[in-house]
Motif scaffolding. Structure first.
Motif, PDB file in Angstrom:
ATOM      1  N   GLU A 191      31.804  47.119  35.632  1.00  0.00           N
ATOM      2  CA  GLU A 191      31.962  46.124  34.562  1.00  0.00           C
ATOM      3  C   GLU A 191      33.125  45.168  34.829  1.00  0.00           C
ATOM      4  N   VAL A 192      33.187  44.668  36.070  1.00  0.00           N
ATOM      5  CA  VAL A 192      34.231  43.696  36.385  1.00  0.00           C
ATOM      6  C   VAL A 192      33.910  42.359  35.719  1.00  0.00           C
ATOM      7  N   LYS A 193      34.949  41.578  35.466  1.00  0.00           N
ATOM      8  CA  LYS A 193      34.750  40.255  34.849  1.00  0.00           C
ATOM      9  C   LYS A 193      34.342  39.216  35.874  1.00  0.00           C
ATOM     10  N   ALA A 194      34.884  39.336  37.076  1.00  0.00           N
ATOM     11  CA  ALA A 194      34.616  38.361  38.126  1.00  0.00           C
ATOM     12  C   ALA A 194      34.958  38.983  39.464  1.00  0.00           C
TER      13      ALA A 194
ATOM     14  N   LEU B 125      24.973  40.216  41.280  1.00  0.00           N
ATOM     15  CA  LEU B 125      26.167  39.920  40.487  1.00  0.00           C
ATOM     16  C   LEU B 125      25.959  38.690  39.604  1.00  0.00           C
ATOM     17  N   LEU B 126      25.422  37.628  40.185  1.00  0.00           N
ATOM     18  CA  LEU B 126      25.234  36.389  39.432  1.00  0.00           C
ATOM     19  C   LEU B 126      24.246  36.584  38.283  1.00  0.00           C
ATOM     20  N   LYS B 127      23.167  37.334  38.526  1.00  0.00           N
ATOM     21  CA  LYS B 127      22.198  37.598  37.464  1.00  0.00           C
ATOM     22  C   LYS B 127      22.797  38.459  36.352  1.00  0.00           C
ATOM     23  N   SER B 128      23.813  39.228  36.684  1.00  0.00           N
ATOM     24  CA  SER B 128      24.492  40.060  35.683  1.00  0.00           C
ATOM     25  C   SER B 128      25.590  39.300  34.957  1.00  0.00           C
TER      26      SER B 128
ATOM     27  N   LYS C 228      24.059  30.320  42.685  1.00  0.00           N
ATOM     28  CA  LYS C 228      22.694  30.722  42.990  1.00  0.00           C
ATOM     29  C   LYS C 228      22.067  29.780  44.018  1.00  0.00           C
ATOM     30  N   GLU C 229      22.411  28.498  43.925  1.00  0.00           N
ATOM     31  CA  GLU C 229      21.882  27.533  44.894  1.00  0.00           C
ATOM     32  C   GLU C 229      22.370  27.837  46.305  1.00  0.00           C
ATOM     33  N   LYS C 230      23.645  28.223  46.414  1.00  0.00           N
ATOM     34  CA  LYS C 230      24.190  28.580  47.728  1.00  0.00           C
ATOM     35  C   LYS C 230      23.512  29.834  48.264  1.00  0.00           C
TER      36      LYS C 230
END
Length: 344
Positions: free
Chosen positions: A57-60, A80-83, A126-128
């Motif tokens: 449950e990290v913030k970033a 990670l990005l989807k979460s 997400k694009e990258k």
């Protein structure tokens, strides 16, 4: 001036949190606190590490490595990005500047540390990911050619060692005539282990955790009989569970993992072997005349090994060929069990 300006534009802040720093992601995950910012140096962030960060449950995530190099396809960053966990990348030179427990304010193009330090950063989007993942897939045939060449080279070097019986005279756990369950931190290892509950109850196999695989056993309510590995990704609590500890040493006898155990006041034996710790666990079980080997989380494909940063799997191929008549790989059994449940 830049700091005060940023503080006045709170809407442009991505997130803020206390930094927890470690160059090794798997070591960081042993003690990271929920709500913190994971500061890592991880090239080609793999699914296992990403899943661990999500579970923590990290913030970033602040990454001083290449989150994706474009050489290997990977779904870790997208998980990670989807979460909803943002990833920002910094140059490696800044990594030692971020100290543990410092508060970080993360913006789209810079990180403000609470001591006034401002670090440039770039968001991993997400694009990258889409661009780099497609680039990696287009290079897979070249990767496969290099991987096969390296595998054959390693196999030539390691074949005689693999053929010789691997013995550990100091080991007290009896493997002869018994089923052995080897648990490795591989893709979906937790689900596959959970699906084997009936087998474990019926056969009562010797339980071997390869490094962090010991923690997976404990999480499912089992106590490992043996923990094998270089001891860099297994928790302190697992090491104190009472299991017999076998440290994977280099062929020259050096065993860096032994230092950690000595500092904790724990007794362990060392065993030198080529290849990975999971290779060693397989050979030790087979050469000590076990009846059957069942594995969970085993790394067995080019993709698995590229995620781990290995450029070949010579010893792994040889070991699988040697132990194959006793080996049952449970990879994917959790998914099959879930599918069966959906059809019932």
């Amino acid at each position: 001036m830049a700091v005060s300006k940023r503080h006045s534009l709170q809407q442009s802040m991505v997130t803020r949190g206390v930094a927890q720093v470690d160059r090794l992601t798997k070591r960081l995950l042993q003690n990271i606190s929920p709500g913190s910012v994971a500061v890592i140096h991880h090239d080609d962030l793999d699914e296992l590490a990403a899943s661990g960060l999500i579970q923590a449950e990290v913030k970033a995530v602040v990454n001083a490595g290449q989150t994706m190099s474009g050489k290997t396809p990977g779904h870790g960053p997208m998980l990670l990005l989807k979460s909803g966990i943002p990833i920002v990348e910094i140059e490696p030179i800044w990594f030692p500047m971020i100290l543990n427990q410092k508060e970080l304010m993360i913006y789209s193009d810079e990180i403000v540390v609470d001591d006034g330090l401002i670090i440039p950063c770039n968001p991993f989007t997400k694009e990258k990911w889409l661009y780099l993942n497609l680039s990696a897939k287009n290079l897979m045939h070249e990767q496969l050619r290099e991987f096969i060449d390296n595998t054959l080279t390693y196999a030539q070097v390691e074949r005689e060692v693999v053929l010789k019986p691997l013995q550990c005279p100091e080991m007290s756990t009896v493997l002869e005539g018994k089923h052995v369950l080897i648990v490795v931190r591989g893709r979906e290892f937790k689900q596959d282990l959970a699906a084997l509950r009936g087998y474990i109850r019926q056969k009562r196999p010797v339980l071997i955790g390869v490094d962090g695989g010991a923690d997976a056993l404990l999480e499912q309510g089992y106590i490992p009989d043996i923990i094998i590995g270089d001891m860099d990704s297994v928790s302190d609590s697992a090491l104190h569970c009472g299991a017999e500890l076998i440290v994977h040493a280099f062929r020259n006898g050096q065993a860096p993992g032994l230092e950690r155990l000595r500092a904790m006041g724990l007794q362990a034996v060392t065993l030198a072997s080529y290849g990975t710790s999971e290779d060693m666990a397989l050979l030790l079980s087979y050469d000590n005349q076990c009846e059957q080997i069942v594995t969970v989380g085993l790394h067995s494909s080019m993709y698995d090994f590229l995620e781990k940063g290995r450029q070949g799997m010579g010893s792994t191929v040889l070991v699988r060929m040697k132990v194959g008549d006793k080996l049952t790989d449970a990879k994917g059994i959790g998914k099959l069990t879930e599918l069966q449940g959906n059809y019932n």
